[in-house]
Every structure is written in C-alpha cells, then in structure tokens.
Design an enzyme around this catalytic site. Structure first.
Site, PDB file in Angstrom:
ATOM      1  N   HIS A 161       7.716  15.276  -8.980  1.00 20.14           N
ATOM      2  CA  HIS A 161       9.037  14.938  -9.525  1.00 20.14           C
ATOM      3  C   HIS A 161      10.120  15.568  -8.645  1.00 20.14           C
ATOM      4  CE1 HIS A 161       7.226  14.139 -13.735  1.00 20.14           C
ATOM      5  NE2 HIS A 161       7.364  13.013 -13.056  1.00 20.14           N
ATOM      6  N   ALA A 162      10.985  14.710  -8.095  1.00 19.14           N
ATOM      7  CA  ALA A 162      11.869  15.115  -7.008  1.00 19.14           C
ATOM      8  C   ALA A 162      12.841  16.233  -7.377  1.00 19.14           C
ATOM      9  CB  ALA A 162      12.650  13.895  -6.523  1.00 19.14           C
TER      10      ALA A 162
ATOM     11  N   ASN B 240       4.169  10.543 -11.997  1.00 19.79           N
ATOM     12  CA  ASN B 240       3.274  11.221 -12.942  1.00 19.79           C
ATOM     13  C   ASN B 240       3.029  10.398 -14.207  1.00 19.79           C
ATOM     14  OD1 ASN B 240       1.554  13.404 -13.288  1.00 19.79           O
ATOM     15  ND2 ASN B 240       3.037  14.542 -14.540  1.00 19.79           N
TER      16      ASN B 240
ATOM     17  N   GLU C  65       4.617  24.326 -15.840  1.00 22.98           N
ATOM     18  CA  GLU C  65       6.037  24.019 -16.040  1.00 22.98           C
ATOM     19  C   GLU C  65       6.793  25.324 -15.810  1.00 22.98           C
ATOM     20  OE1 GLU C  65       7.430  21.129 -16.586  1.00 22.98           O
ATOM     21  OE2 GLU C  65       5.877  19.824 -17.429  1.00 22.98           O
TER      22      GLU C  65
HETATM   23 ZN   LIG Z   1       7.801  17.087 -13.646  1.00 18.47          ZN
END
Ligand SMILES: [Zn+2]
Ligand SMILES: *[C@@H]1O[C@H](CO)[C@@H](O)[C@H](O)[C@H]1NC(C)=O
Ligand SMILES: *[C@@H]1O[C@H](CO)[C@@H](O)[C@H](O)[C@H]1NC(C)=O
Length: 357
Positions: A112-113, A186, A314
């Site tokens: 995820h950029a 994702n 995360e």
């Molecule tokens: Zn992510």
C-alpha cells in the site's frame, strides 16, 4: 442523474476531506525537506533513517548493497509493475541461498503506497543484516532472508509526486476515461478473492479484474509459491494501528493458530519493550477479529501456500490520528519506528531459527 449527483458529491467530499489535511501535509513536506537538507550523503551502501527515502534513492541503495556485499546479497529484478517500473528485492544469505535446510524469512513493505512508515523498517533490516550489526548473528547465519522494500513502486512514486494518500497500484483500463484507476493489491491475491472487497474501481479496496490480474501481486505470489518449501515466516508490513495479525481474513482461524498467536506475542513483546511511551501496546490476533474481514490478502496467500507463519504488521498511527493523516510520518521518529519494528522482525526470525534449525 441521482447517481451522477451522488458521484459528484462523494468526489467533492473526498477533495474536502483531503484539503482538511493540507496543513499537516505541508508540515510533513517541510520536515522531510529539512531532514534532507541536514542529512549528509550516508556513504556507499548505507541509507539514512532520518527521513523517508523515495523510489530512486531506495533502488540506488539496493544496487549499492548488492555490489558491496556480493557474497551475502543477491539483487533480484522480479518483474515489472503495471507502469513498467522494476520490482526489486534482495536475497540475503551466508550460504548463497544454496543450503536448502535453512528456513527463509520473507519481509515486504509498501504493498500500500501511502504507508510510508513501513519502508524504513525493511531498509533497517537490510542494513542490520548486511553490516552484521546484530545482537545475535544466528538470525543471519541460520536463516536466509528475502526482503522486498517497495512492493508497489508505481503507487509509491505517485504518492511522492501527486497524491500523498494514494493506496492502490496505478492500473488503468478499468473504467471509461479512467475516471478512477488502481487496484488494491492486497485484495488481488488468489485466495477467497472477491468475498470481502469491492467490485468498484473507484473504491480503495477494488479487487481487480480477477485473482492476480495485477503484476505487482503476481510477483509477491510467485515469491511465496516458488519458495514455499523454505519460507517459514512471511511478514507483510502495513500501517496503521499497532497490530500483528494472522489469518484467515474471513475470521476462520488458521489451523496452527495457537502457535501463530504465540509467535505473534513474542514479536509484539519485543516491539513493546522498546516502543515510545505514547504509542499503544501491540495487539495480536486474527485479522478479521481485530480489524475487519478482508479477502484476496497477501497474508492469506502465504498461508494457503503453506507458509506456516504468515502475518500482517500494522505499524503505529501518526500521532494517534484516525483520519488519513494517520499515514503521515515525522522524520524525527523514522529511526525509532525502524528500530522497534526490527525488534519484532528479529524476534520472529529467532522463533523460526529455534523451530526449524
Ligand atoms: Zn496497508
Ligand atoms: C528522489 O530523490 C532524488 C535524490 O534526492 C531526487 O533527485 C529526485 O528528484 C526525487 N524523486 C522524486 C520523484 O521526488
Ligand atoms: C548498530 O546498531 C545500533 C542499534 O542497535 C546503532 O545505534 C548503531 O548506530 C549501529 N552501528 C552502525 C555502524 O550502524
């Protein structure tokens, strides 16, 4: 008409939402520029942890590491992104990857950029391993590593030059005039594809045309599958929320969940021991139970490819924010997040070392 109006409305809401963060964005810019001005060139095959480096800088670093440590490091050009950028990863091994009895730990970031804070930890892992600046050399001697710092190069570049909060890749052709573009990588993996994701290309969780329709997801999938007899742990590093999560994404527990949970606790405990006092302790659990249900996940593709310990990290929110400003990064904390996340990664590698060697 109604549809059109509601589209316009949601579009302007999105704009308004982002404008709300203009001040914070400017602040991040200012701090990054300031850090860049102050940082000396870190020397060949070293990278700083004083700010977040861009794609060109990171790729230069990876090339330098590979040529400076030829006995330890192999740079792999794994294929091209949608827009034709290289996807590059490092294989790090004291035995040239030839000792098939050694387990592999696979770490990736920036699927995820906009999740910029996830990049320094994978670069830090590389730096620690290649310079041998380790508290326990066995995580290098007994374990082989695959480290993919920028899994979504097009999105990452776009997040630097155009839209700081871009999440997906930059695939076009999903909609007339490409009014909306990009697939959530994702949600694009070939596992429970489409169950808990969006069919709408304008959505942040658009899953693409079919499983593995996107080259960036295919590349990660290939790494997992082609090394699945040796990769024992996969860590897909995301932000935010201070969590270590495991499958399945639909809430059903992986069959070895107890052991996966135990290893997760070891990693979280290692991070918690050195975390900043203002960030929350890490939560460990099933991704659907702790966060939300999701499908087509890289983590789940790891599990279905027989990687026994497959996780999502995360990393902490920026200043405990709940809006998109949670993805911003304070350069003064880059070193801290790189170091603390490495403690977790290293604890995982030790678990794998003890279990498989
Ligand atoms: Zn992510
Ligand atoms: C990336 O950083 C390099 C070196 O600091 C700079 O020359 C280049 O313009 C940057 N690229 C982008 C897209 O910002
Ligand atoms: C080695 O790692 C420590 C943190 O564990 C760091 O403070 C130190 O600067 C590193 N040394 C080098 C030469 O990078």
């Amino acid at each position: 008409m109604l549809l059109y109006l509601s589209f316009l409305l949601s579009f302007s809401l999105v704009l308004a939402k982002h404008e709300m963060y203009d001040g914070l964005l400017d602040e991040e810019d200012r701090l990054m520029v300031e850090a860049k001005r102050k940082s000396q060139r870190f020397g060949t095959a070293r990278i700083g942890f004083d700010r977040v480096y861009n794609l060109t800088e990171v790729y230069t670093y990876l090339e330098e590491v590979a040529s400076s440590y030829p006995d330890l490091v192999t740079l792999v050009n794994a294929g091209k992104s949608f827009e034709g950028r290289d996807v590059k990863y490092l294989k790090i091994s004291t035995t040239n990857f030839e000792d098939t009895s050694k387990p592999i730990v696979f770490v990736e970031s920036l699927l995820h950029a906009r999740e910029w804070v996830t990049l320094p930890p994978t670069l830090y892992a590389i730096d620690k391993l290649v310079t041998g600046n380790l508290t326990e050399s066995s995580v290098l001697d007994k374990v082989d590593w695959i480290i993919l710092p920028i899994a979504n190069p097009d999105g990452y570049e776009f997040s630097h030059v155009q839209n700081r909060f871009w999440r997906k890749n930059r695939a076009t052709g999903y909609m007339a005039n490409d009014v909306c573009v990009g697939v959530d990588l994702n949600r694009n993996f070939d596992i429970t594809w489409g169950d808990f994701s969006s069919n709408n290309v304008c959505s942040e969780t658009f899953h693409g045309r079919h499983p593995f329709s996107e080259p960036e997801a295919r590349i990660v999938g290939d790494i997992l599958r082609s090394n699945n007899n040796r990769i024992k742990m996969f860590m897909d590093i995301h932000s935010t929320g201070s969590m270590i999560l495991y499958g399945w994404g639909d809430g059903v527990l992986v069959s070895n969940a107890l052991s996966v949970h135990a290893a997760g606790i070891q990693m979280a405990t290692a991070i918690d021991a050195v975390k900043t006092h203002w960030n929350p302790y890490y939560t460990v659990g099933n991704s659907a139970l702790v966060l939300y249900r999701a499908s087509g996940l890289a983590m789940d593709y790891g599990s279905v490819s027989n990687i026994p310990y497959s996780y999502v990290y995360e990393l902490p929110r920026h200043r405990n924010a709940l809006g998109v400003d949670r993805f911003l990064v304070d350069p003064a904390l880059v070193q801290q997040f790189a170091m603390e996340t490495w403690e977790g990664i290293q604890a995982g590698a030790k678990f794998i070392r003890d279990k498989y060697t």
